[in-house]
Design a protein around this motif. Structure first.
Motif, PDB file in Angstrom:
ATOM      1  N   ILE A 146       0.836  -1.201   0.000  1.00  0.00           N
ATOM      2  CA  ILE A 146       0.000   0.000   0.000  1.00  0.00           C
ATOM      3  C   ILE A 146       0.872   1.253   0.000  1.00  0.00           C
ATOM      4  O   ILE A 146       0.610   2.221  -0.732  1.00  0.00           O
ATOM      5  N   ARG A 147       1.925   1.248   0.802  1.00  0.00           N
ATOM      6  CA  ARG A 147       2.821   2.414   0.845  1.00  0.00           C
ATOM      7  C   ARG A 147       3.438   2.670  -0.515  1.00  0.00           C
ATOM      8  O   ARG A 147       3.493   3.817  -0.981  1.00  0.00           O
ATOM      9  N   ARG A 148       3.905   1.619  -1.177  1.00  0.00           N
ATOM     10  CA  ARG A 148       4.532   1.779  -2.498  1.00  0.00           C
ATOM     11  C   ARG A 148       3.561   2.362  -3.506  1.00  0.00           C
ATOM     12  O   ARG A 148       3.947   3.139  -4.374  1.00  0.00           O
ATOM     13  N   LEU A 149       2.284   1.986  -3.406  1.00  0.00           N
ATOM     14  CA  LEU A 149       1.297   2.469  -4.359  1.00  0.00           C
ATOM     15  C   LEU A 149       1.055   3.965  -4.200  1.00  0.00           C
ATOM     16  O   LEU A 149       1.006   4.700  -5.194  1.00  0.00           O
ATOM     17  N   PHE A 150       0.945   4.430  -2.968  1.00  0.00           N
ATOM     18  CA  PHE A 150       0.499   5.799  -2.728  1.00  0.00           C
ATOM     19  C   PHE A 150       1.611   6.796  -2.437  1.00  0.00           C
ATOM     20  O   PHE A 150       1.402   7.997  -2.618  1.00  0.00           O
ATOM     21  N   ALA A 151       2.752   6.342  -1.948  1.00  0.00           N
ATOM     22  CA  ALA A 151       3.807   7.277  -1.551  1.00  0.00           C
ATOM     23  C   ALA A 151       4.764   7.509  -2.712  1.00  0.00           C
ATOM     24  O   ALA A 151       5.406   6.556  -3.186  1.00  0.00           O
ATOM     25  N   PRO A 152       4.912   8.745  -3.183  1.00  0.00           N
ATOM     26  CA  PRO A 152       5.805   9.020  -4.321  1.00  0.00           C
ATOM     27  C   PRO A 152       7.277   8.990  -3.939  1.00  0.00           C
ATOM     28  O   PRO A 152       8.134   8.967  -4.803  1.00  0.00           O
ATOM     29  N   THR A 153       7.576   8.995  -2.648  1.00  0.00           N
ATOM     30  CA  THR A 153       8.957   8.949  -2.162  1.00  0.00           C
ATOM     31  C   THR A 153       9.111   7.719  -1.281  1.00  0.00           C
ATOM     32  O   THR A 153       8.242   6.844  -1.241  1.00  0.00           O
ATOM     33  N   ASP A 154      10.215   7.656  -0.561  1.00  0.00           N
ATOM     34  CA  ASP A 154      10.436   6.541   0.357  1.00  0.00           C
ATOM     35  C   ASP A 154       9.835   6.792   1.736  1.00  0.00           C
ATOM     36  O   ASP A 154      10.047   6.008   2.661  1.00  0.00           O
ATOM     37  N   ASP A 155       9.093   7.879   1.891  1.00  0.00           N
ATOM     38  CA  ASP A 155       8.492   8.182   3.189  1.00  0.00           C
ATOM     39  C   ASP A 155       7.495   7.102   3.585  1.00  0.00           C
ATOM     40  O   ASP A 155       6.763   6.558   2.754  1.00  0.00           O
ATOM     41  N   ALA A 156       7.472   6.815   4.894  1.00  0.00           N
ATOM     42  CA  ALA A 156       6.537   5.840   5.452  1.00  0.00           C
ATOM     43  C   ALA A 156       6.142   6.300   6.847  1.00  0.00           C
ATOM     44  O   ALA A 156       6.871   7.057   7.500  1.00  0.00           O
ATOM     45  N   PHE A 157       4.985   5.849   7.292  1.00  0.00           N
ATOM     46  CA  PHE A 157       4.586   6.154   8.652  1.00  0.00           C
ATOM     47  C   PHE A 157       5.475   5.398   9.632  1.00  0.00           C
ATOM     48  O   PHE A 157       5.820   4.237   9.405  1.00  0.00           O
ATOM     49  N   ALA A 158       5.830   6.047  10.727  1.00  0.00           N
ATOM     50  CA  ALA A 158       6.771   5.475  11.689  1.00  0.00           C
ATOM     51  C   ALA A 158       6.103   4.564  12.707  1.00  0.00           C
ATOM     52  O   ALA A 158       6.779   3.776  13.383  1.00  0.00           O
ATOM     53  N   ALA A 159       4.794   4.659  12.862  1.00  0.00           N
ATOM     54  CA  ALA A 159       4.023   3.776  13.733  1.00  0.00           C
ATOM     55  C   ALA A 159       2.554   3.974  13.423  1.00  0.00           C
ATOM     56  O   ALA A 159       2.154   4.968  12.797  1.00  0.00           O
ATOM     57  N   HIS A 160       1.733   3.017  13.897  1.00  0.00           N
ATOM     58  CA  HIS A 160       0.308   3.008  13.567  1.00  0.00           C
ATOM     59  C   HIS A 160      -0.486   2.608  14.810  1.00  0.00           C
ATOM     60  O   HIS A 160      -0.093   1.681  15.525  1.00  0.00           O
ATOM     61  N   VAL A 161      -1.608   3.289  15.023  1.00  0.00           N
ATOM     62  CA  VAL A 161      -2.503   2.922  16.123  1.00  0.00           C
ATOM     63  C   VAL A 161      -3.927   2.875  15.581  1.00  0.00           C
ATOM     64  O   VAL A 161      -4.422   3.860  15.021  1.00  0.00           O
ATOM     65  N   SER A 162      -4.573   1.718  15.746  1.00  0.00           N
ATOM     66  CA  SER A 162      -5.942   1.516  15.280  1.00  0.00           C
ATOM     67  C   SER A 162      -6.874   1.418  16.476  1.00  0.00           C
ATOM     68  O   SER A 162      -6.709   0.541  17.327  1.00  0.00           O
ATOM     69  N   TYR A 163      -7.863   2.310  16.523  1.00  0.00           N
ATOM     70  CA  TYR A 163      -8.897   2.266  17.542  1.00  0.00           C
ATOM     71  C   TYR A 163     -10.148   1.617  16.955  1.00  0.00           C
ATOM     72  O   TYR A 163     -10.727   2.123  15.996  1.00  0.00           O
ATOM     73  N   TYR A 164     -10.538   0.496  17.504  1.00  0.00           N
ATOM     74  CA  TYR A 164     -11.762  -0.250  17.176  1.00  0.00           C
ATOM     75  C   TYR A 164     -12.062  -0.270  15.673  1.00  0.00           C
ATOM     76  O   TYR A 164     -13.179   0.009  15.224  1.00  0.00           O
ATOM     77  N   GLY A 165     -11.050  -0.616  14.885  1.00  0.00           N
ATOM     78  CA  GLY A 165     -11.220  -0.713  13.435  1.00  0.00           C
ATOM     79  C   GLY A 165     -11.863  -2.030  13.038  1.00  0.00           C
ATOM     80  O   GLY A 165     -11.566  -3.079  13.616  1.00  0.00           O
ATOM     81  N   PRO A 166     -12.757  -2.033  12.048  1.00  0.00           N
ATOM     82  CA  PRO A 166     -13.349  -3.288  11.568  1.00  0.00           C
ATOM     83  C   PRO A 166     -12.310  -4.162  10.884  1.00  0.00           C
ATOM     84  O   PRO A 166     -11.324  -3.673  10.333  1.00  0.00           O
ATOM     85  N   THR A 167     -12.549  -5.453  10.938  1.00  0.00           N
ATOM     86  CA  THR A 167     -11.568  -6.429  10.445  1.00  0.00           C
ATOM     87  C   THR A 167     -11.929  -6.870   9.028  1.00  0.00           C
ATOM     88  O   THR A 167     -12.192  -8.032   8.772  1.00  0.00           O
ATOM     89  N   VAL A 168     -11.910  -5.952   8.093  1.00  0.00           N
ATOM     90  CA  VAL A 168     -12.384  -6.252   6.737  1.00  0.00           C
ATOM     91  C   VAL A 168     -11.258  -6.753   5.829  1.00  0.00           C
ATOM     92  O   VAL A 168     -11.316  -7.870   5.333  1.00  0.00           O
ATOM     93  N   PRO A 169     -10.217  -5.952   5.530  1.00  0.00           N
ATOM     94  CA  PRO A 169      -9.269  -6.374   4.490  1.00  0.00           C
ATOM     95  C   PRO A 169      -8.105  -7.211   5.019  1.00  0.00           C
ATOM     96  O   PRO A 169      -7.595  -6.990   6.117  1.00  0.00           O
ATOM     97  N   ARG A 170      -7.701  -8.172   4.201  1.00  0.00           N
ATOM     98  CA  ARG A 170      -6.421  -8.867   4.381  1.00  0.00           C
ATOM     99  C   ARG A 170      -5.659  -8.800   3.057  1.00  0.00           C
ATOM    100  O   ARG A 170      -6.267  -8.712   1.987  1.00  0.00           O
ATOM    101  N   LEU A 171      -4.342  -8.837   3.130  1.00  0.00           N
ATOM    102  CA  LEU A 171      -3.498  -8.750   1.935  1.00  0.00           C
ATOM    103  C   LEU A 171      -2.777 -10.062   1.690  1.00  0.00           C
ATOM    104  O   LEU A 171      -2.251 -10.681   2.635  1.00  0.00           O
ATOM    105  N   GLU A 172      -2.748 -10.471   0.435  1.00  0.00           N
ATOM    106  CA  GLU A 172      -1.959 -11.649   0.064  1.00  0.00           C
ATOM    107  C   GLU A 172      -0.477 -11.386   0.324  1.00  0.00           C
ATOM    108  O   GLU A 172       0.236 -12.247   0.841  1.00  0.00           O
ATOM    109  N   ASP A 173      -0.002 -10.199  -0.028  1.00  0.00           N
ATOM    110  CA  ASP A 173       1.365  -9.790   0.264  1.00  0.00           C
ATOM    111  C   ASP A 173       1.324  -8.995   1.565  1.00  0.00           C
ATOM    112  O   ASP A 173       1.022  -7.807   1.576  1.00  0.00           O
TER     113      ASP A 173
END
Length: 312
Positions: A146-173
């Motif tokens: 997902i990062r490669r698709l949307f980020a035009p540079t090598d920037d990435a988020f340094a950490a992630h916090v999910s509050y009560y997110g639904p469990t919908v998508p899974r990735l093959e990769d």
């Protein structure tokens, strides 16, 4: 004297309906956002992108975290994906059908790019947190595909916090950027599937991230809401599941059909939504504990992948 400065800003973004639409059109739009700047700290600041819940940007939630994080030294950008596309006053189901995960991902990475270009931001310390629908987004932004698709540079988020997110998508990769994640859910929340949550946490861990998977006992959805009396929401998406292949195609796991447009998305949601609903209730004690986890996660460094399942 207030130690936080707040202002409205606009940021260029795009509106891909599905992931494979991204980059096909050069048409863009201006994303509505609110910027919270610490005034008691000196730049360069660490920064946080806040992805909103389906209920939209609320003073009791997204704006509250904007100020809370700014008071702790983070320049915080609350993005409003629904207002950006004219759905700020629409009913929740209408928002969910028309403003897709792909659009919200485009917004999150547009915010990352915008913040990384600012001289008052430490581009190595930009984080993504989200609530409910936005919680799902904050997990998706951890995947390298997902990062490669949307980020035009090598920037990435340094950490992630999910509050009560639904469990919908899974990735093959399921390879991740390596950034740590904290996934926060309530035991009594019927809007996510516990077994699928464990699978997603396992994917992220095997993909290279340290994962804290917290499930709080006797806790409902949106424990940081303004619902002082338990409230019922009539729809839940506990049984909704999608699969994303390495080419960014999205499939409905129940039917196996590819999601390509409004009609196929509507049919997928209609097949899986449940009228059993779920409940929401504020819990001050859980809120204090999740505030602690939030601040700890945003100061953590990427390390050896592990999955911690915590029922607190």
């Amino acid at each position: 004297m207030d130690d936080v400065s707040a202002e409205r800003v606009t940021i260029p973004t795009t509106s891909p309906f599905v992931l494979t639409d991204y980059g096909r059109s050069k048409a863009g739009t201006s994303m509505a956002a609110e910027l919270y700047t610490p005034t008691a700290f000196q730049p360069p600041f660490p920064a946080v992108v806040v992805s909103e819940g389906l209920g939209g940007v609320k003073s009791s939630r997204e704006r509250r975290y904007g100020r809370f994080l700014a008071q702790h030294g983070f320049l915080t950008l609350v993005i409003d994906s629904f207002k950006t596309r004219g759905f700020e006053n629409a009913a929740h189901p209408i928002r969910a059908i028309n403003v897709t995960e792909s659009m919200m991902l485009a917004d999150a990475f547009a915010a990352l790019t915008w913040l990384a270009a600012r001289p008052d931001v430490d581009r190595r310390r930009i984080y993504n947190i989200g609530f409910s629908y936005g919680g799902m987004i904050s997990i998706l932004t951890a995947y390298e595909q997902i990062r490669r698709l949307f980020a035009p540079t090598d920037d990435a988020f340094a950490a992630h916090v999910s509050y009560y997110g639904p469990t919908v998508p899974r990735l093959e990769d399921y390879r991740t950027t390596g950034a740590p994640l904290a996934i926060l859910n309530g035991e009594l929340d019927r809007n996510f599937h516990p077994k699928r949550l464990d699978l997603i946490a396992g994917d992220l861990s095997h993909g290279g991230s340290a994962v804290e998977n917290h499930v709080f006992p006797d806790t409902y959805h949106q424990w940081d809401s303004d619902d002082l009396v338990r409230r019922f929401d009539r729809f839940n998406i506990r049984d909704l599941g999608t699969w994303i292949d390495p080419g960014h195609a999205i499939f409905d796991e129940r039917s196996g059909r590819k999601i390509t447009n409004f009609t196929t998305r509507l049919m997928m949601i209609a097949r899986s939504v449940s009228l059993k609903g779920f409940h929401l209730l504020r819990d001050e004690d859980v809120m204090r504990r999740t505030d602690e986890i939030l601040l700890r996660t945003l100061t953590a460094r990427a390390g050896a992948p592990e999955t911690t399942v915590a029922a607190q």
